[in-house]
Every structure is written in structure tokens, then in C-alpha cells.
Write an enzyme that holds these catalytic residues in place. Structure first.
Site, short mmCIF file in Angstrom:
data_model
loop_
_atom_site.label_atom_id
_atom_site.label_comp_id
_atom_site.label_asym_id
_atom_site.label_seq_id
_atom_site.Cartn_x
_atom_site.Cartn_y
_atom_site.Cartn_z
N GLY A 53 0.81 -1.22 0.00
CA GLY A 53 0.00 0.00 0.00
C GLY A 53 0.84 1.27 0.00
O GLY A 53 0.41 2.31 -0.51
N SER A 54 2.03 1.20 0.55
CA SER A 54 2.89 2.39 0.60
C SER A 54 3.68 2.59 -0.69
O SER A 54 4.21 3.67 -0.92
CB SER A 54 3.85 2.30 1.79
OG SER A 54 3.12 2.42 2.99
N SER A 103 6.44 4.63 4.16
CA SER A 103 5.86 3.49 4.89
C SER A 103 4.79 4.02 5.82
O SER A 103 5.07 4.84 6.69
CB SER A 103 6.93 2.74 5.69
OG SER A 103 6.30 1.80 6.53
N SER A 136 3.04 2.41 8.17
CA SER A 136 3.28 2.01 9.57
C SER A 136 4.62 2.55 10.06
O SER A 136 4.81 2.75 11.26
CB SER A 136 3.29 0.48 9.69
OG SER A 136 4.39 -0.04 8.95
N THR A 183 8.15 -1.20 8.15
CA THR A 183 8.35 -2.23 7.13
C THR A 183 9.85 -2.44 6.91
O THR A 183 10.58 -1.49 6.58
CB THR A 183 7.64 -1.80 5.82
OG1 THR A 183 6.26 -1.70 6.14
CG2 THR A 183 7.83 -2.78 4.70
N ARG A 185 -3.31 0.62 2.58
CA ARG A 185 -3.88 0.76 1.22
C ARG A 185 -5.05 1.72 1.19
O ARG A 185 -5.43 2.20 0.12
CB ARG A 185 -4.27 -0.62 0.66
CG ARG A 185 -5.40 -1.29 1.40
CD ARG A 185 -5.56 -2.72 0.91
NE ARG A 185 -6.67 -3.43 1.52
CZ ARG A 185 -6.68 -3.96 2.74
NH1 ARG A 185 -5.60 -3.85 3.51
NH2 ARG A 185 -7.73 -4.61 3.19
N GLU A 242 -6.29 -7.85 -1.86
CA GLU A 242 -6.39 -7.59 -0.41
C GLU A 242 -7.82 -7.39 0.08
O GLU A 242 -8.14 -7.74 1.20
CB GLU A 242 -5.53 -6.39 -0.03
CG GLU A 242 -4.03 -6.68 -0.19
CD GLU A 242 -3.16 -5.55 0.35
OE1 GLU A 242 -3.18 -5.30 1.55
OE2 GLU A 242 -2.47 -4.91 -0.46
N HIS A 267 1.88 -9.44 -27.43
CA HIS A 267 3.03 -10.18 -27.92
C HIS A 267 3.28 -11.45 -27.12
O HIS A 267 4.32 -12.08 -27.27
CB HIS A 267 4.27 -9.26 -27.92
CG HIS A 267 4.09 -8.08 -28.82
ND1 HIS A 267 4.43 -8.10 -30.15
CD2 HIS A 267 3.54 -6.87 -28.61
CE1 HIS A 267 4.12 -6.93 -30.71
NE2 HIS A 267 3.56 -6.17 -29.78
N LYS A 311 4.58 -11.28 8.50
CA LYS A 311 5.41 -10.30 9.22
C LYS A 311 5.76 -10.83 10.62
O LYS A 311 6.87 -10.65 11.11
CB LYS A 311 4.71 -8.94 9.30
CG LYS A 311 4.72 -8.18 7.97
CD LYS A 311 4.04 -6.82 8.07
CE LYS A 311 4.12 -6.06 6.74
NZ LYS A 311 3.43 -4.78 6.73
#
Ligand code: PA5
Length: 355
Positions: free
Chosen positions: A60-61, A102, A104, A107, A154, A240, A256, A349
Site C-alpha cells: 500500500g505504501s 511506509s 506504519s 516495514t 492501502r 487484499e 506479444h 510479518k
């Protein structure tokens, strides 16, 4: 059209218990709010000797970085790269500006890239809601824009994108964007009247596309630049918010290789539905390619086309992605899924944090 309970407000509210639909409704309002706090915080890029911009972030970041590259690449005086890993490209050095993003602030890939940018002497700027990245930016006296918290990363797209956009515009690397931002907000306000939960499926394109994609694997086709950034955002939002696989590919490259895949025997193709995102002013040959591909080559996988609204490139970009924001949440809700939690990301995480 199948009834997937998308017009049942009680059921929607119960399933959407963390109110992702409310966050999506609020996206247009993030743009003027972000404009105000970014200008108040007064962070500026130094442009003397600047050769490249790298936006580093994940998920999301990183999304705001994709939008910025899609929107600004054609007008920006220096190339823009989006980096989604621990290491930075070899060219990064004192002539590079690295914007570390970021939501949060915790990350690990972004923190590693931030340290590497500092070690290589790059001009570094941080956009974050807090966490370790803010702590390090304060410690290192690195210019930073602090954004409002309390959302999923997000769902904070406007909060994260606008500061990066203004860093470029206010330093003269791209033409000023205030008018385009105003038009974008107007277009989004108009669109949300059409896309929001109160508008029934019969008149709501996002709910209609959700019904169309229910039980299918969405494949989003787009053209390079603006619509490519919107299409990748559709893909990740479907992942998500609807807990569904989704894939994105771009014209003319998909002509292609990918089109040959729409001949596979067996039942696989019954599962795939292609959505084509279209900007207003296409290269005429790309328009022709889309026509031939959708009408003659995709067979039963061909789905619907979504056309950009608005005049300016920024309004067109956001008009396309806004349909995807709502569609992805409705698709999740049609499966009885709460669009907000991302358990697998959190589980991964947690496992990585164990060492
Ligand atoms: O949607 C999500 O939660 C993820 O894609 C996160 O954005 C991603 O894991 C990176 O986290 P952050 O945005 O806090 O840097």
C-alpha cells in the site's frame, strides 16, 4: 444479474465490520487534506544536480509511487523509479533523491532501503505515519511528512500519494498540480455518488463489475502510463479486499505473449474475466489493438471496459482507480469476506519477526 446481497445495507454493514467502504468513501477527501498538511509541513526537495528520483516502499505504501510514476513520468525533468526491495539500484548516490514511504513506519525492506540511501549519500525524504521510520528520520534530521494514521495502508492512498506529488510539483520538477487536484476531487465526488453502497446494483457500475467477476479470476488489461498504474492498483486491491487472485498486464506488450494463452483447452478459461481500463487519449494503434483483442481474441474471457472520466491526466487516473477501490470491496463482500483484514500479510510479518 445475480443477487449477491450488495444492496442489503444491514448485511453490508455486518460483513464490512471495519468499514472499508467508509474508508473508500473518504478517499476524495484525503486529497485536499493531504495538500494542506504537506504544505504546512513545508518539506522541499533540493533539485540542484538531481539526476533521479527513487520512491521506495512496499504494498500500500508503494502504490502512491506507482501512481506518481504513471502520472508524472511524461512531464518530470528526471526519471522516477519505484523500488520495492531491501536494496536500492546501483545508480543511487548523491545525485539521487530517495523518498522512503511506509504508512506504519515499520516495514523492514523500507527501513533497510532508507539506511542504504543515507549510506550512499542520497538526498532522503520520508513520508510516514510514524513507527521506526519516523524515529530514524527525526534522529537523522531527515525531512519528513507525517500523515494521519488509523487506516489500513492501502486505504491511505491519498494521504501517501499527495505529499510525494507535491514534493515534485513544488520543487519545479513537474508543472504545478493544484488545478488538476481540484478537478480530481470534483470527479471523485461525482463518482462516489454513483459507486457508493446506497446506489443499487442496477445503477452502480462497481457493484455490476463485482457481480461480473464473482467466482472468476480477474485479469486487468491497461495501457502503459496512467492506466497501467490504475490497473496494478485494481489487482492489488482485489487481492487484499476480496482475498482473490488477480493479475494485470499492459498493452501493447500483452499482444506479444498473453493473448496466445487465451487458447488453452479445458476449463481454465471459464474462470478468467478480463477487464480493460482505458484512458481518454489513446495512441490510435493502441485503440485498434484493444478493439481487435477484446472483440476477436479474448473469446469468452472478455469482460467489460472501464473508461476514464475527467479531463486532466490526474483526474483520469483517479477516476479509473476509484472504480477498482469500490469494486474490490464489493467483490469481497459478495463472498461474505470482511475487506479490511490482511491476515496472511500479518502472519508473514510475525513469522519474519521471529528471526
Ligand atoms: O496493504 C498492506 O497492509 C500492505 O501492502 C502494506 O502496505 C505493506 O505490507 C507495507 O506496510 P507499510 O505500508 O506500513 O509500509
Amino acid at each position: 444479474m445475480r443477487d449477491l446481497y450488495l444492496d442489503d445495507p444491514v448485511r453490508l454493514r455486518e460483513t464490512d465490520s471495519s468499514d472499508m467502504l467508509g474508508a473508500i468513501y473518504g478517499l476524495p477527501d484525503q486529497l485536499p487534506a493531504a495538500l494542506a498538511y504537506t504544505r504546512t509541513q513545508g518539506v522541499r526537495l533540493g533539485t540542484e544536480g538531481l539526476l533521479q528520483i527513487v520512491i521506495t516502499g512496499l504494498g500500500g505504501s508503494a502504490a502512491g509511487g506507482d501512481l506518481l510514476r504513471g502520472y508524472a513520468a511524461a512531464a518530470c525533468k528526471v526519471p522516477i523509479f519505484v523500488n520495492r526491495q531491501y536494496e536500492l539500484p546501483a545508480f543511487v548516490g548523491p545525485a539521487t533523491c530517495v523518498i522512503a514511504v511506509s504508512y506504519s513506519g515499520n516495514t523492514e525492506e523500507t527501513l533497510a532501503a532508507y539506511e542504504e540511501a543515507r549510506a550512499r549519500g542520497a538526498q532522503t525524504v520520508v513520508i510516514t505515519g510514524g513507527g521506526e521510520l519516523l524515529r530514524r528520520a527525526e534522529r537523522d534530521s531527515v525531512p519528513h511528512v507525517v500523515v494521519p494514521t488509523g487506516l489500513q495502508p492501502r486505504a491511505a492512498l491519498g494521504y501517501l500519494f499527495v505529499p510525494a506529488l507535491l514534493l515534485l510539483a513544488d520543487s519545479g520538477l513537474i508543472p504545478e498540480v493544484d488545478e488538476e487536484l481540484s478537478e480530481t476531487v470534483e470527479v471523485l465526488h461525482r463518482l462516489r455518488g454513483l459507486l457508493a453502497p446506497d446506489t443499487p446494483t442496477a445503477h452502480n457500475p462497481a457493484k455490476q463489475i463485482a457481480c461480473h467477476l464473482h467466482g472468476k479470476i480477474p485479469v486487468i488489461h491497461s495501457t502503459a502510463g496512467l492506466t497501467e498504474a490504475a490497473a496494478y492498483r485494481w489487482k492489488t486491491q482485489i487481492n487484499e479486499n476480496a482475498n482473490s487472485p488477480a493479475y494485470a498486464h499492459v498493452y501493447p506488450e500483452l499482444n506479444h505473449n498473453e493473448i496466445v494463452g487465451f487458447d488453452v483447452p479445458g476449463a481454465a478459461l471459464e474462470l478468467i474475466r478480463v477487464i480493460t481500463l482505458r484512458a481518454r487519449d489513446l495512441h490510435p494503434r493502441i485503440g485498434k489493438r484493444i478493439e481487435i483483442t477484446t472483440q476477436e481474441l479474448l473469446g469468452p474471457c472478455n469482460g467489460v471496459e472501464v473508461r476514464a472520466e475527467g479531463e486532466s491526466p490526474l483526474a483520469q487516473l483517479f477516476s479509473l482507480l476509484y472504480v477498482g477501490e469500490y469494486l474490490s470491496a464489493y467483490l469481497g463482500l459478495s463472498y461474505g469476506i470482511d475487506p479490511t483484514p490482511v491476515q496472511k500479510i500479518e502472519q508473514l510479518k510475525r513469522r519474519l519477526a521471529e528471526g
